[in-house]
Write a protein that holds these residues in place. Sequence first.
Motif, PDB file in Angstrom:
ATOM      1  N   GLN A  10       0.863  -1.314  -0.096  1.00  0.00           N
ATOM      2  CA  GLN A  10       0.044   0.106  -0.098  1.00  0.00           C
ATOM      3  C   GLN A  10       0.791   1.210  -0.253  1.00  0.00           C
ATOM      4  OE1 GLN A  10      -3.138   0.007   2.820  1.00  0.00           O
ATOM      5  NE2 GLN A  10      -3.743   2.188   2.255  1.00  0.00           N
ATOM      6  N   ASP A  49       0.945  -5.975  -5.359  1.00  0.00           N
ATOM      7  CA  ASP A  49       0.221  -5.670  -3.899  1.00  0.00           C
ATOM      8  C   ASP A  49      -0.341  -7.043  -3.655  1.00  0.00           C
ATOM      9  OD1 ASP A  49      -0.441  -5.151  -1.531  1.00  0.00           O
ATOM     10  OD2 ASP A  49      -1.692  -3.206  -2.120  1.00  0.00           O
ATOM     11  N   GLU A  51      -3.382  -7.272  -1.946  1.00  0.00           N
ATOM     12  CA  GLU A  51      -4.764  -6.894  -2.199  1.00  0.00           C
ATOM     13  C   GLU A  51      -4.727  -5.887  -3.441  1.00  0.00           C
ATOM     14  OE1 GLU A  51      -6.156  -5.906   2.406  1.00  0.00           O
ATOM     15  OE2 GLU A  51      -4.032  -5.202   1.485  1.00  0.00           O
ATOM     16  N   THR A 153       2.931  -6.598   3.249  1.00  0.00           N
ATOM     17  CA  THR A 153       3.544  -6.785   1.956  1.00  0.00           C
ATOM     18  C   THR A 153       4.494  -6.200   1.367  1.00  0.00           C
ATOM     19  OG1 THR A 153       0.879  -6.895   1.589  1.00  0.00           O
ATOM     20  CG2 THR A 153       2.308  -6.858  -0.359  1.00  0.00           C
TER      21      THR A 153
HETATM   22 MG    MG Z   1      -1.583  -3.881   2.075  1.00  0.00          MG
END
Ligand code: MG
Length: 442
Positions: A10, A49, A51, A153
Motif C-alpha cells: 500500500q 500488492d 490486495e 506486503t
Molecule cells: Mg496492504
Amino acid sequence: MSAVYLHVGQCGIQIGQELWTKAILRTQEDVDLKQVLWSGESPRCLFIDGERKVIQKFSHEMKKIKHKPSVDVLSNSIRCRKGCGANWSVGYHGLAQHTFGKDLPKIKAGYGQYLVDFDSSMLDVCMEAIRVKIESCDSFSGFIGFHGLGGGTGSGWGSRLCSELCDLYPTAYRLWNVINPHSTGESPTQHYNQILSLSKLQENADGIVLFENDHILDTLAKHCTTVSLKDMNNLIADTILSIYSPVSSLTPKVGGLSIGIEPWELIRSVAPLPARKLIQPRYVDDAQFSKTPAPLIWNKLLKTLTGRLRTEIHASASKSSCVSAVCVCRGVEKDFSPNLHHLATQLKQTYSCVDWNPYPFDVWIDEAKKIPAKGKRRSKSLTVCANVTASADYCQRVLEKSKLMFDNKAYLHWYNRHGTEENDFIAAFTTIETIIKEYKET
Ligand SMILES: [Mg+2]
Ligand SMILES: Nc1nc2c(ncn2[C@@H]2O[C@H](COP(=O)(O)OP(=O)(O)O)[C@@H](O)[C@H]2O)c(=O)[nH]1
C-alpha cells in the motif's frame, strides 16, 4: 542506464501514485525525464500488492489525467487476493508460493498482463513481469524499490524481491527507498517488520534511502495546521524526483540527452561502503518563498535547510557526523546561480563531516531548460542525501523495540506459523547490531 521502478504494498503504491502523477506533468517540459522513465509509451514501473483495492483506486485516479506519456496502472500491476496482515513473514515467505487459481477469469479481478499460467506462483509472475520490463529498457542498469517498513506486503515481499533480484541479476544495482512508520501507534508488529525487512535489505540492496514518517510529518506541520497522508506522499515524491531525475551536470555535453546515471551515481558517491548503506534525504523548495526576490532564493533555501538540520542534530541522541553526501540544486538559472563554494562550506559545517574524507560533498546542478511562461517563476529546490552516523541511533531504536518484544515472546507464534523461526530474528538483530557498530566506528 535505465532503471525499473518497483512499488510494493500500500505505502509503496501510494507513493508511486504521487511520483508518477508528478512525473507525467513534468515530462511536458522535460524530455530527459520521459527518456529515463518511459520505454516508448510504456512506463518503466510495476505496482505490486497482495490486495487489489489500492491499485484499483490508483488506476481510477490515473485515468483522469489526460496527458501523454501516461501510466496504464492495471496493465503494469500484479495483484492477488492475499493481504499480509501486517506480518513480514506472510509477505516474505507466504506470498512467494501464492498461486492465482483457476477461478481467476470468473472473478474478473485481472492480475495484469503478466500471468504465465494459473498455477504460476506470485514469485514466478513477478519475475516474468520484471524480465519483460528489463527487456524494454535500452541499457538496463538496476532496480529502484519503494515500500513501507511497517506493514506486511511492502516490508516482506519488497525485501524478498530485493533478495531474489540479487540472485537473478547480480550485476544490476538495487537502490531501495523505504518508509519508516510513525513511532507511536499503528501496528503492534511494526517493530518486527521493520527489523526483519531492514536486515534483508542490508544484505541485498546497494543503497537504502530512508524516509521517516515522523520526520516528514514534523516538517510539514511547521507550515500547515493539518497534514494529510497525501501531503506526506507529495513531499516524498518531490524528494525522490529531485534526486533521481536527470541533472545537467551529469548529462553528457555531446548529444545533450541524459543517460539516467543519477541513481547509480548516488550509490557510488553516498553509499560506497557495503556496511554503511543508509541514506538520509532532506528536501526544501521555494514554494513558500514566492515573495523572495529571485537573486536571494538560493541563500534562503540554504538557510532553511541548514536551520532545520541544526535543530535535528541538536535533538539527536548522540553527536552525528556525515561520511559522504550529495547536494542537488534544481532550477538553476545563469543569472541567479547559487554560490557553490558557500553552499558546500555551509553544508559541510552543518553536517560536521568526518575528517578522513577530503571530498565529502558532491554538488549536482540542474539548469532550468525552458523559459517559464510570463509572470511565472522557475521552481527551485535543494536536496541533500547524506550518509550520517546518526543512522546508528535510528537502528538502535528499532533494535531495542523489537528485542523487547522478542524477549517477551510477543507475537512470535504468528511469525513462526508463516516460516520465520527464532533464529531468523536473532540473525536480523545481529545484522542491525553490525550496522550500529560500523556507524559508531566511523
Ligand atoms: Mg496492504
Ligand atoms: N508516508 C506514507 N506512509 C504510509 C502510507 N501507507 C502506509 N504507510 C505506512 O506504512 C505502514 C503500513 O504499511 P502498508 O504499506 O499499509 O502495508 P502493506 O500494504 O502490507 O505493505 C504504516 O505503518 C504506515 O506508517 C502512505 O501512503 N504514505
